[in-house]
Design a protein around this motif. Structure first.
Motif, PDB file in Angstrom:
ATOM      1  N   SER A 163       0.766   3.911  -2.945  1.00 25.23           N
ATOM      2  CA  SER A 163       0.261   5.283  -2.824  1.00 25.23           C
ATOM      3  C   SER A 163       1.337   6.290  -3.199  1.00 25.23           C
ATOM      4  O   SER A 163       1.033   7.347  -3.751  1.00 25.23           O
ATOM      5  N   GLU A 184      -8.782   2.248  -4.231  1.00 26.48           N
ATOM      6  CA  GLU A 184     -10.234   2.088  -4.306  1.00 26.48           C
ATOM      7  C   GLU A 184     -10.664   1.689  -5.712  1.00 26.48           C
ATOM      8  O   GLU A 184     -11.649   0.991  -5.913  1.00 26.48           O
ATOM      9  N   LYS A 185      -9.894   2.139  -6.689  1.00 26.91           N
ATOM     10  CA  LYS A 185     -10.282   1.883  -8.089  1.00 26.91           C
ATOM     11  C   LYS A 185      -9.803   0.516  -8.599  1.00 26.91           C
ATOM     12  O   LYS A 185     -10.183   0.085  -9.682  1.00 26.91           O
ATOM     13  N   LYS A 190      -7.175   0.896   4.091  1.00 23.69           N
ATOM     14  CA  LYS A 190      -6.240   1.459   3.112  1.00 23.69           C
ATOM     15  C   LYS A 190      -6.413   0.835   1.727  1.00 23.69           C
ATOM     16  O   LYS A 190      -6.369   1.518   0.715  1.00 23.69           O
ATOM     17  N   TYR A 205       0.834  -1.201   0.000  1.00 26.79           N
ATOM     18  CA  TYR A 205       0.000   0.000   0.000  1.00 26.79           C
ATOM     19  C   TYR A 205       0.875   1.261   0.000  1.00 26.79           C
ATOM     20  O   TYR A 205       0.639   2.197  -0.766  1.00 26.79           O
ATOM     21  N   GLY A 232       1.143   6.859  -6.664  1.00 29.96           N
ATOM     22  CA  GLY A 232      -0.105   7.493  -7.089  1.00 29.96           C
ATOM     23  C   GLY A 232      -1.229   6.517  -7.422  1.00 29.96           C
ATOM     24  O   GLY A 232      -2.204   6.877  -8.081  1.00 29.96           O
ATOM     25  N   VAL A 233      -1.130   5.268  -6.936  1.00 36.64           N
ATOM     26  CA  VAL A 233      -2.196   4.293  -7.211  1.00 36.64           C
ATOM     27  C   VAL A 233      -3.397   4.579  -6.312  1.00 36.64           C
ATOM     28  O   VAL A 233      -3.240   4.816  -5.117  1.00 36.64           O
ATOM     29  N   ASP A 234      -4.590   4.578  -6.903  1.00 31.63           N
ATOM     30  CA  ASP A 234      -5.797   4.736  -6.112  1.00 31.63           C
ATOM     31  C   ASP A 234      -6.360   3.336  -5.852  1.00 31.63           C
ATOM     32  O   ASP A 234      -6.970   2.720  -6.733  1.00 31.63           O
ATOM     33  N   HIS A 243      -9.049  -0.917   0.683  1.00 31.06           N
ATOM     34  CA  HIS A 243     -10.474  -1.040   0.307  1.00 31.06           C
ATOM     35  C   HIS A 243     -10.837  -2.482  -0.028  1.00 31.06           C
ATOM     36  O   HIS A 243     -11.360  -2.779  -1.107  1.00 31.06           O
TER      37      HIS A 243
END
Ligand code: ADP
Ligand code: ZN
Length: 448
Positions: A192, A199-200, A224, A188, A195-197, A226
Protein backbone atom coordinates in the motif's frame (compact mmCIF):
# COMPACT_ATOMS: atom_id res chain seq x y z
CA UNK A 1 -11.54 -29.18 -3.97
CA UNK A 2 -10.24 -32.72 -3.47
CA UNK A 3 -6.77 -33.66 -4.71
CA UNK A 4 -6.92 -37.45 -4.40
CA UNK A 5 -9.54 -40.14 -3.81
CA UNK A 6 -7.95 -41.22 -0.53
CA UNK A 7 -9.17 -37.99 1.02
CA UNK A 8 -12.75 -39.29 0.75
CA UNK A 9 -12.08 -42.50 2.64
CA UNK A 10 -14.80 -43.65 5.05
CA UNK A 11 -14.20 -44.23 8.75
CA UNK A 12 -13.94 -48.03 8.77
CA UNK A 13 -11.53 -48.14 5.84
CA UNK A 14 -9.53 -45.33 7.39
CA UNK A 15 -9.17 -47.18 10.69
CA UNK A 16 -8.09 -50.32 8.86
CA UNK A 17 -5.38 -48.47 6.95
CA UNK A 18 -4.27 -46.60 10.05
CA UNK A 19 -3.84 -49.84 11.99
CA UNK A 20 -1.88 -51.56 9.20
CA UNK A 21 0.37 -48.55 8.81
CA UNK A 22 0.84 -48.14 12.55
CA UNK A 23 1.83 -51.79 12.91
CA UNK A 24 4.36 -51.59 10.11
CA UNK A 25 5.80 -48.29 11.40
CA UNK A 26 6.16 -49.71 14.91
CA UNK A 27 7.92 -52.79 13.56
CA UNK A 28 10.31 -50.71 11.50
CA UNK A 29 11.33 -48.35 14.27
CA UNK A 30 11.79 -51.25 16.69
CA UNK A 31 14.08 -53.06 14.27
CA UNK A 32 16.07 -50.05 13.06
CA UNK A 33 16.25 -47.33 15.70
CA UNK A 34 18.02 -48.24 18.91
CA UNK A 35 16.29 -45.38 20.76
CA UNK A 36 12.91 -46.99 20.05
CA UNK A 37 14.07 -50.53 20.81
CA UNK A 38 15.24 -49.35 24.23
CA UNK A 39 12.09 -47.31 24.88
CA UNK A 40 9.80 -50.23 23.93
CA UNK A 41 11.85 -52.75 25.91
CA UNK A 42 11.75 -50.53 28.96
CA UNK A 43 7.95 -50.62 28.86
CA UNK A 44 7.93 -54.34 28.01
CA UNK A 45 6.17 -53.76 24.68
CA UNK A 46 6.83 -55.65 21.48
CA UNK A 47 5.58 -54.52 18.06
CA UNK A 48 3.20 -57.51 17.92
CA UNK A 49 1.40 -56.15 21.01
CA UNK A 50 -0.14 -53.44 18.83
CA UNK A 51 -3.37 -55.20 17.88
CA UNK A 52 -5.73 -52.24 17.66
CA UNK A 53 -5.58 -48.45 17.40
CA UNK A 54 -6.44 -48.27 21.10
CA UNK A 55 -3.07 -49.89 21.84
CA UNK A 56 -1.39 -46.70 20.66
CA UNK A 57 -1.72 -45.27 24.17
CA UNK A 58 0.64 -47.96 25.49
CA UNK A 59 3.49 -46.82 23.27
CA UNK A 60 6.21 -44.48 24.56
CA UNK A 61 6.21 -40.78 23.72
CA UNK A 62 8.98 -39.19 21.69
CA UNK A 63 10.07 -35.72 22.80
CA UNK A 64 12.27 -33.10 21.18
CA UNK A 65 15.12 -33.93 23.56
CA UNK A 66 15.16 -37.51 22.23
CA UNK A 67 15.79 -36.09 18.75
CA UNK A 68 18.56 -33.89 20.11
CA UNK A 69 20.12 -36.84 21.95
CA UNK A 70 20.20 -38.75 18.67
CA UNK A 71 21.52 -35.84 16.62
CA UNK A 72 21.97 -35.84 13.70
CA UNK A 73 20.96 -39.15 12.09
CA UNK A 74 20.40 -41.78 14.76
CA UNK A 75 16.61 -41.62 14.54
CA UNK A 76 16.64 -42.58 10.83
CA UNK A 77 15.40 -46.06 9.94
CA UNK A 78 17.18 -46.33 6.60
CA UNK A 79 20.84 -46.19 5.54
CA UNK A 80 22.13 -42.84 4.23
CA UNK A 81 22.14 -44.12 0.66
CA UNK A 82 18.33 -44.00 0.75
CA UNK A 83 18.17 -40.44 2.12
CA UNK A 84 17.67 -37.84 -0.61
CA UNK A 85 16.96 -34.71 1.46
CA UNK A 86 17.80 -33.28 4.86
CA UNK A 87 15.91 -30.46 6.56
CA UNK A 88 15.97 -29.03 10.05
CA UNK A 89 13.37 -27.38 12.25
CA UNK A 90 13.70 -23.62 12.43
CA UNK A 91 14.86 -23.86 16.02
CA UNK A 92 12.26 -21.49 17.47
CA UNK A 93 12.54 -23.20 20.83
CA UNK A 94 16.18 -24.24 21.01
CA UNK A 95 18.74 -26.05 18.89
CA UNK A 96 17.39 -27.41 15.61
CA UNK A 97 16.39 -31.03 15.00
CA UNK A 98 17.31 -32.87 11.84
CA UNK A 99 14.82 -34.51 9.49
CA UNK A 100 15.65 -36.94 6.68
CA UNK A 101 13.56 -37.96 3.68
CA UNK A 102 13.68 -40.87 1.24
CA UNK A 103 12.55 -40.42 -2.34
CA UNK A 104 9.13 -41.79 -1.32
CA UNK A 105 8.92 -39.40 1.62
CA UNK A 106 9.39 -36.48 -0.76
CA UNK A 107 6.57 -37.85 -2.93
CA UNK A 108 4.29 -38.35 0.06
CA UNK A 109 4.99 -34.82 1.24
CA UNK A 110 4.38 -33.31 -2.19
CA UNK A 111 1.00 -35.05 -2.34
CA UNK A 112 0.11 -33.78 1.13
CA UNK A 113 0.95 -30.22 0.19
CA UNK A 114 -0.97 -30.61 -3.07
CA UNK A 115 -3.96 -31.58 -0.89
CA UNK A 116 -3.41 -28.42 1.15
CA UNK A 117 -3.54 -26.19 -1.93
CA UNK A 118 -6.50 -28.10 -3.38
CA UNK A 119 -8.34 -27.68 -0.07
CA UNK A 120 -7.78 -23.92 -0.50
CA UNK A 121 -9.73 -24.17 -3.75
CA UNK A 122 -6.74 -24.20 -6.12
CA UNK A 123 -6.01 -26.32 -9.19
CA UNK A 124 -3.58 -26.49 -12.11
CA UNK A 125 -4.79 -23.14 -13.45
CA UNK A 126 -3.48 -21.31 -10.41
CA UNK A 127 -0.25 -19.42 -9.84
CA UNK A 128 1.22 -19.76 -6.37
CA UNK A 129 3.66 -17.18 -5.06
CA UNK A 130 5.70 -19.07 -2.51
CA UNK A 131 7.08 -16.64 0.04
CA UNK A 132 8.09 -19.30 2.53
CA UNK A 133 11.84 -19.38 3.02
CA UNK A 134 13.70 -21.93 0.89
CA UNK A 135 16.44 -23.76 2.72
CA UNK A 136 16.70 -25.93 5.80
CA UNK A 137 13.26 -24.70 6.90
CA UNK A 138 10.61 -27.04 5.48
CA UNK A 139 8.15 -24.32 4.46
CA UNK A 140 9.72 -23.26 1.16
CA UNK A 141 10.50 -26.58 -0.48
CA UNK A 142 7.43 -28.24 1.03
CA UNK A 143 5.09 -25.70 -0.55
CA UNK A 144 7.13 -25.72 -3.76
CA UNK A 145 6.84 -29.45 -4.41
CA UNK A 146 3.17 -29.42 -3.41
CA UNK A 147 2.34 -26.63 -5.84
CA UNK A 148 4.09 -28.51 -8.65
CA UNK A 149 2.37 -31.76 -7.71
CA UNK A 150 -0.96 -29.97 -8.05
CA UNK A 151 0.14 -28.75 -11.46
CA UNK A 152 -0.06 -25.08 -10.46
CA UNK A 153 2.66 -22.65 -11.53
CA UNK A 154 4.91 -21.88 -8.59
CA UNK A 155 6.85 -18.64 -8.20
CA UNK A 156 9.81 -19.58 -5.97
CA UNK A 157 10.47 -16.10 -4.61
CA UNK A 158 11.25 -17.41 -1.07
CA UNK A 159 11.06 -15.13 1.99
CA UNK A 160 12.14 -11.51 2.17
CA UNK A 161 12.56 -9.17 -0.81
CA UNK A 162 9.31 -7.56 0.13
CA UNK A 163 9.20 -4.80 -2.50
CA UNK A 164 9.95 -7.28 -5.24
CA UNK A 165 7.29 -9.63 -3.89
CA UNK A 166 4.72 -6.87 -4.23
CA UNK A 167 5.82 -6.08 -7.75
CA UNK A 168 5.63 -9.75 -8.73
CA UNK A 169 2.17 -10.09 -7.22
CA UNK A 170 1.07 -7.47 -9.70
CA UNK A 171 3.24 -8.51 -12.68
CA UNK A 172 3.03 -12.31 -12.49
CA UNK A 173 -0.55 -12.33 -11.25
CA UNK A 174 -0.36 -14.95 -8.50
CA UNK A 175 -3.79 -16.21 -7.48
CA UNK A 176 -2.42 -17.65 -4.25
CA UNK A 177 0.14 -16.38 -1.78
CA UNK A 178 1.68 -18.83 0.65
CA UNK A 179 3.73 -17.58 3.63
CA UNK A 180 3.44 -16.78 7.32
CA UNK A 181 0.41 -14.67 8.32
CA UNK A 182 2.69 -11.95 9.68
CA UNK A 183 4.51 -11.71 6.36
CA UNK A 184 1.19 -11.44 4.48
CA UNK A 185 0.37 -8.42 6.60
CA UNK A 186 3.80 -6.92 6.04
CA UNK A 187 3.43 -7.40 2.27
CA UNK A 188 0.21 -5.46 2.46
CA UNK A 189 1.92 -2.57 4.28
CA UNK A 190 4.73 -2.36 1.78
CA UNK A 191 2.32 -2.74 -1.15
CA UNK A 192 0.00 0.00 0.00
CA UNK A 193 2.95 2.30 0.56
CA UNK A 194 3.91 1.66 -3.05
CA UNK A 195 0.37 2.49 -4.11
CA UNK A 196 -0.76 -1.06 -4.95
CA UNK A 197 -4.52 -1.54 -5.00
CA UNK A 198 -4.90 -5.08 -3.64
CA UNK A 199 -8.52 -5.27 -4.71
CA UNK A 200 -7.42 -5.10 -8.33
CA UNK A 201 -4.82 -7.91 -8.06
CA UNK A 202 -5.72 -11.42 -9.29
CA UNK A 203 -4.79 -12.72 -5.82
CA UNK A 204 -7.77 -14.62 -4.36
CA UNK A 205 -6.45 -16.78 -1.58
CA UNK A 206 -3.59 -17.07 0.90
CA UNK A 207 -2.49 -20.38 2.42
CA UNK A 208 -0.86 -19.30 5.65
CA UNK A 209 0.83 -21.10 8.51
CA UNK A 210 4.05 -21.82 10.40
CA UNK A 211 3.06 -19.60 13.34
CA UNK A 212 0.00 -19.03 15.50
CA UNK A 213 -2.56 -16.50 14.28
CA UNK A 214 -5.95 -15.51 15.54
CA UNK A 215 -9.37 -15.27 13.92
CA UNK A 216 -8.98 -11.49 14.21
CA UNK A 217 -5.76 -11.62 12.22
CA UNK A 218 -7.52 -13.71 9.56
CA UNK A 219 -10.23 -11.07 9.20
CA UNK A 220 -7.66 -8.31 9.01
CA UNK A 221 -5.66 -10.07 6.27
CA UNK A 222 -8.82 -10.94 4.33
CA UNK A 223 -10.09 -7.39 4.47
CA UNK A 224 -6.83 -5.74 3.55
CA UNK A 225 -5.77 -8.10 0.76
CA UNK A 226 -9.33 -8.82 -0.48
CA UNK A 227 -8.80 -12.57 -0.33
CA UNK A 228 -9.71 -15.71 1.62
CA UNK A 229 -7.04 -16.57 4.17
CA UNK A 230 -6.73 -20.24 5.07
CA UNK A 231 -4.76 -21.97 7.77
CA UNK A 232 -2.29 -24.79 7.21
CA UNK A 233 -0.31 -26.66 9.82
CA UNK A 234 2.73 -28.83 10.01
CA UNK A 235 6.08 -29.23 11.69
CA UNK A 236 9.39 -30.37 10.35
CA UNK A 237 9.80 -33.35 12.66
CA UNK A 238 6.53 -34.80 11.39
CA UNK A 239 7.16 -33.98 7.69
CA UNK A 240 6.88 -30.19 7.33
CA UNK A 241 3.76 -28.27 6.27
CA UNK A 242 0.97 -30.58 5.08
CA UNK A 243 -0.21 -32.26 8.27
CA UNK A 244 -3.56 -30.45 8.31
CA UNK A 245 -5.30 -27.65 6.44
CA UNK A 246 -8.57 -25.78 6.23
CA UNK A 247 -10.97 -26.29 3.37
CA UNK A 248 -12.25 -23.18 1.63
CA UNK A 249 -15.79 -24.56 1.78
CA UNK A 250 -16.00 -24.19 5.57
CA UNK A 251 -12.87 -22.29 6.63
CA UNK A 252 -13.43 -23.56 10.11
CA UNK A 253 -10.83 -25.91 11.56
CA UNK A 254 -8.12 -27.84 9.74
CA UNK A 255 -8.72 -31.34 8.34
CA UNK A 256 -5.97 -33.67 9.54
CA UNK A 257 -4.62 -35.93 6.80
CA UNK A 258 -5.39 -38.92 8.95
CA UNK A 259 -4.36 -41.56 6.45
CA UNK A 260 -0.80 -40.28 7.04
CA UNK A 261 -0.89 -39.12 10.66
CA UNK A 262 -2.44 -40.45 13.81
CA UNK A 263 -3.27 -37.59 16.17
CA UNK A 264 -4.09 -37.62 19.84
CA UNK A 265 -4.67 -34.93 22.43
CA UNK A 266 -3.10 -35.49 25.82
CA UNK A 267 -3.08 -33.72 29.12
CA UNK A 268 0.44 -32.26 29.00
CA UNK A 269 0.92 -32.74 32.73
CA UNK A 270 -0.14 -36.36 33.07
CA UNK A 271 0.35 -37.65 29.52
CA UNK A 272 -3.15 -39.10 29.64
CA UNK A 273 -5.20 -39.23 26.39
CA UNK A 274 -8.13 -36.82 26.26
CA UNK A 275 -11.36 -37.35 24.29
CA UNK A 276 -12.46 -35.32 21.28
CA UNK A 277 -13.47 -31.77 22.20
CA UNK A 278 -10.89 -31.35 24.97
CA UNK A 279 -8.04 -28.88 24.73
CA UNK A 280 -4.57 -30.26 25.28
CA UNK A 281 -1.23 -31.06 23.68
CA UNK A 282 -1.23 -32.50 20.19
CA UNK A 283 0.69 -35.78 19.83
CA UNK A 284 1.36 -37.17 16.36
CA UNK A 285 2.43 -40.58 15.08
CA UNK A 286 3.53 -40.74 11.45
CA UNK A 287 1.98 -43.58 9.42
CA UNK A 288 3.64 -43.29 6.02
CA UNK A 289 7.08 -41.85 6.61
CA UNK A 290 10.02 -44.06 5.69
CA UNK A 291 13.26 -42.36 6.73
CA UNK A 292 12.26 -40.68 9.95
CA UNK A 293 9.05 -42.07 11.40
CA UNK A 294 8.02 -40.82 14.82
CA UNK A 295 5.92 -42.54 17.44
CA UNK A 296 3.71 -40.33 19.63
CA UNK A 297 5.72 -37.19 19.05
CA UNK A 298 4.84 -34.49 21.59
CA UNK A 299 4.42 -31.33 19.52
CA UNK A 300 3.85 -28.95 22.47
CA UNK A 301 1.16 -27.37 20.28
CA UNK A 302 -2.07 -26.77 22.14
CA UNK A 303 -5.31 -27.51 20.31
CA UNK A 304 -8.57 -29.48 20.27
CA UNK A 305 -9.58 -32.32 17.94
CA UNK A 306 -13.13 -32.81 16.71
CA UNK A 307 -14.86 -36.07 15.72
CA UNK A 308 -15.15 -37.13 12.09
CA UNK A 309 -18.23 -35.66 10.46
CA UNK A 310 -18.77 -35.38 6.73
CA UNK A 311 -17.76 -31.83 5.84
CA UNK A 312 -19.32 -29.90 2.98
CA UNK A 313 -15.98 -30.24 1.13
CA UNK A 314 -16.49 -34.02 1.02
CA UNK A 315 -13.77 -34.99 3.49
CA UNK A 316 -14.58 -36.66 6.75
CA UNK A 317 -11.11 -36.42 8.23
CA UNK A 318 -11.35 -35.09 11.76
CA UNK A 319 -10.67 -31.42 12.27
CA UNK A 320 -8.20 -29.67 14.50
CA UNK A 321 -8.78 -26.22 15.91
CA UNK A 322 -6.35 -23.39 15.08
CA UNK A 323 -3.32 -23.56 17.30
CA UNK A 324 -3.21 -20.65 19.69
CA UNK A 325 0.35 -21.46 20.69
CA UNK A 326 2.77 -24.00 22.01
CA UNK A 327 2.82 -24.94 25.63
CA UNK A 328 6.28 -23.29 25.72
CA UNK A 329 4.75 -20.02 24.41
CA UNK A 330 2.22 -19.88 27.15
CA UNK A 331 2.93 -16.88 29.35
CA UNK A 332 2.20 -17.10 33.01
CA UNK A 333 1.54 -13.58 34.15
CA UNK A 334 0.96 -13.35 37.86
CA UNK A 335 -0.48 -16.86 37.83
CA UNK A 336 -2.75 -16.40 34.82
CA UNK A 337 -2.07 -18.49 31.71
CA UNK A 338 -2.02 -16.30 28.61
CA UNK A 339 -1.39 -17.18 24.98
CA UNK A 340 -0.18 -14.33 22.76
CA UNK A 341 -2.97 -15.30 20.31
CA UNK A 342 -5.65 -14.36 22.85
CA UNK A 343 -4.29 -10.85 23.03
CA UNK A 344 -3.93 -10.74 19.24
CA UNK A 345 -7.58 -11.68 18.92
CA UNK A 346 -8.55 -8.67 21.02
CA UNK A 347 -6.31 -6.11 19.36
CA UNK A 348 -7.22 -7.16 15.83
CA UNK A 349 -10.87 -6.38 16.60
CA UNK A 350 -10.15 -2.66 16.73
CA UNK A 351 -10.13 -0.81 13.42
CA UNK A 352 -7.89 1.89 14.81
CA UNK A 353 -5.10 -0.63 15.44
CA UNK A 354 -2.98 -2.50 12.91
CA UNK A 355 -2.11 -6.17 13.38
CA UNK A 356 1.50 -5.37 14.30
CA UNK A 357 2.15 -5.94 17.96
CA UNK A 358 4.64 -7.20 20.51
CA UNK A 359 4.32 -8.39 24.05
CA UNK A 360 6.99 -7.32 26.47
CA UNK A 361 7.36 -9.19 29.72
CA UNK A 362 9.35 -7.81 32.58
CA UNK A 363 9.67 -8.17 36.31
CA UNK A 364 9.23 -5.25 38.64
CA UNK A 365 9.51 -5.65 42.39
CA UNK A 366 9.17 -9.44 41.96
CA UNK A 367 5.97 -9.09 39.97
CA UNK A 368 5.66 -10.04 36.31
CA UNK A 369 4.47 -7.25 34.10
CA UNK A 370 3.05 -7.51 30.58
CA UNK A 371 3.17 -4.59 28.20
CA UNK A 372 1.22 -4.78 24.98
CA UNK A 373 2.87 -2.65 22.31
CA UNK A 374 0.73 -2.14 19.26
CA UNK A 375 0.75 0.10 16.23
CA UNK A 376 -2.22 2.22 15.29
CA UNK A 377 -3.64 1.85 11.78
CA UNK A 378 -2.62 4.14 8.94
CA UNK A 379 -6.08 5.69 8.76
CA UNK A 380 -6.13 6.48 12.43
CA UNK A 381 -2.60 7.88 12.24
CA UNK A 382 -3.72 10.21 9.44
CA UNK A 383 -6.64 11.43 11.51
CA UNK A 384 -4.24 12.23 14.34
CA UNK A 385 -1.42 13.72 12.38
CA UNK A 386 -2.41 17.35 12.79
CA UNK A 387 -2.55 17.06 16.56
CA UNK A 388 0.32 14.80 17.35
CA UNK A 389 2.96 14.19 14.75
CA UNK A 390 4.59 17.62 14.67
CA UNK A 391 5.58 17.41 18.30
CA UNK A 392 5.82 13.70 18.66
CA UNK A 393 8.90 11.67 17.76
CA UNK A 394 7.86 8.47 16.02
CA UNK A 395 9.83 6.29 18.34
CA UNK A 396 7.91 7.19 21.49
CA UNK A 397 4.63 5.59 22.36
CA UNK A 398 1.67 7.85 21.72
CA UNK A 399 0.16 9.77 24.54
CA UNK A 400 -2.69 12.15 24.04
CA UNK A 401 -6.12 12.48 25.59
CA UNK A 402 -7.89 10.74 22.74
CA UNK A 403 -5.23 8.05 22.55
CA UNK A 404 -5.20 7.54 26.32
CA UNK A 405 -8.88 6.74 26.42
CA UNK A 406 -8.41 4.17 23.66
CA UNK A 407 -5.52 2.61 25.56
CA UNK A 408 -7.71 2.26 28.61
CA UNK A 409 -10.40 0.60 26.53
CA UNK A 410 -7.92 -2.01 25.27
CA UNK A 411 -6.61 -2.55 28.80
CA UNK A 412 -10.11 -3.12 30.07
CA UNK A 413 -10.94 -5.59 27.29
CA UNK A 414 -7.83 -7.62 28.02
CA UNK A 415 -8.58 -7.57 31.74
CA UNK A 416 -12.22 -8.60 31.20
CA UNK A 417 -11.45 -11.40 28.75
CA UNK A 418 -8.16 -12.80 30.00
CA UNK A 419 -8.00 -11.55 33.55
CA UNK A 420 -4.60 -9.86 33.52
CA UNK A 421 -3.77 -6.24 33.99
CA UNK A 422 -1.50 -4.99 31.25
CA UNK A 423 0.16 -1.81 30.26
CA UNK A 424 -0.77 -0.78 26.70
CA UNK A 425 1.48 1.33 24.53
CA UNK A 426 0.33 2.63 21.17
CA UNK A 427 2.81 3.44 18.44
CA UNK A 428 2.64 5.19 15.12
CA UNK A 429 2.66 2.82 12.09
CA UNK A 430 5.96 1.16 11.07
CA UNK A 431 7.68 1.42 14.44
CA UNK A 432 7.59 -2.18 15.61
CA UNK A 433 9.76 -4.84 13.97
CA UNK A 434 8.57 -6.67 10.85
CA UNK A 435 9.20 -10.35 10.14
CA UNK A 436 9.94 -12.14 6.90
CA UNK A 437 9.52 -15.59 8.41
CA UNK A 438 8.02 -16.48 11.75
CA UNK A 439 7.07 -13.45 13.83
CA UNK A 440 8.63 -12.99 17.23
CA UNK A 441 5.79 -11.56 19.26
CA UNK A 442 7.11 -12.04 22.77
CA UNK A 443 10.12 -10.28 24.24
CA UNK A 444 10.86 -11.68 27.65
CA UNK A 445 13.11 -9.15 29.33
CA UNK A 446 13.29 -11.31 32.46
CA UNK A 447 15.62 -13.56 30.47
CA UNK A 448 17.89 -10.81 29.15
P1 ADP B 1 10.30 -24.79 15.00
O1 ADP B 1 9.69 -25.77 15.99
O2 ADP B 1 11.75 -24.64 15.22
O3 ADP B 1 9.56 -23.50 14.83
P2 ADP B 1 9.14 -25.74 12.52
O4 ADP B 1 9.53 -24.84 11.45
O5 ADP B 1 9.04 -27.17 12.22
O6 ADP B 1 10.19 -25.57 13.65
O7 ADP B 1 7.76 -25.20 13.09
C1 ADP B 1 6.69 -26.02 13.48
C2 ADP B 1 5.87 -25.30 14.51
O8 ADP B 1 5.31 -24.09 13.96
C3 ADP B 1 4.67 -26.08 14.97
O9 ADP B 1 5.01 -27.01 15.97
C4 ADP B 1 3.77 -24.97 15.50
O10 ADP B 1 4.15 -24.56 16.80
C5 ADP B 1 4.03 -23.83 14.54
N1 ADP B 1 2.99 -23.81 13.49
C6 ADP B 1 3.05 -24.31 12.25
N2 ADP B 1 1.90 -24.06 11.57
C7 ADP B 1 1.08 -23.41 12.42
C8 ADP B 1 -0.25 -22.90 12.33
N3 ADP B 1 -0.97 -22.98 11.23
N4 ADP B 1 -0.76 -22.29 13.43
C9 ADP B 1 -0.04 -22.18 14.56
N5 ADP B 1 1.22 -22.64 14.71
C10 ADP B 1 1.77 -23.25 13.66
ZN1 ZN C 1 -13.93 -29.52 4.81
Amino acid sequence: MIFDENELIGESDLKKIQLERLQSTVERVYENVSFYKKAFDKLGIKPKDIKSLEDLKNLPFTVKQDLRDNYPYKMFTVPMEQIVRIHASSGTTGSPTVCGYTRNDIKTWAKLMARVFASAGLNSNDIIQNAYGYGLFTGGLGAHYGAEELGAAVIPISGGNTKKQVQLLADFGATCLTCTPSFALYLYDVGSELGVDFEKLPLKVAALGAEPWSEGMRKEIEKKLHIDALNLYGLSEIIGPGVASECIEEKNGMHIYEDNFLCEIINPETGEQLPYGFKGELVITTLTKEAFPLIRYRTHDITTLYPRIKCSCGRSFSKMESIMGRSDDMLIIRGVNVFPGQIEDIITKYNFLSGHYQLIINRERNLDTLTVEVEISDDFAKSLSSIIIPTHPNSASLSHKKVDSLKNKIKKDIKDLIGVTTDVKLYMPKILPRFEGKAKRVVDKRLI
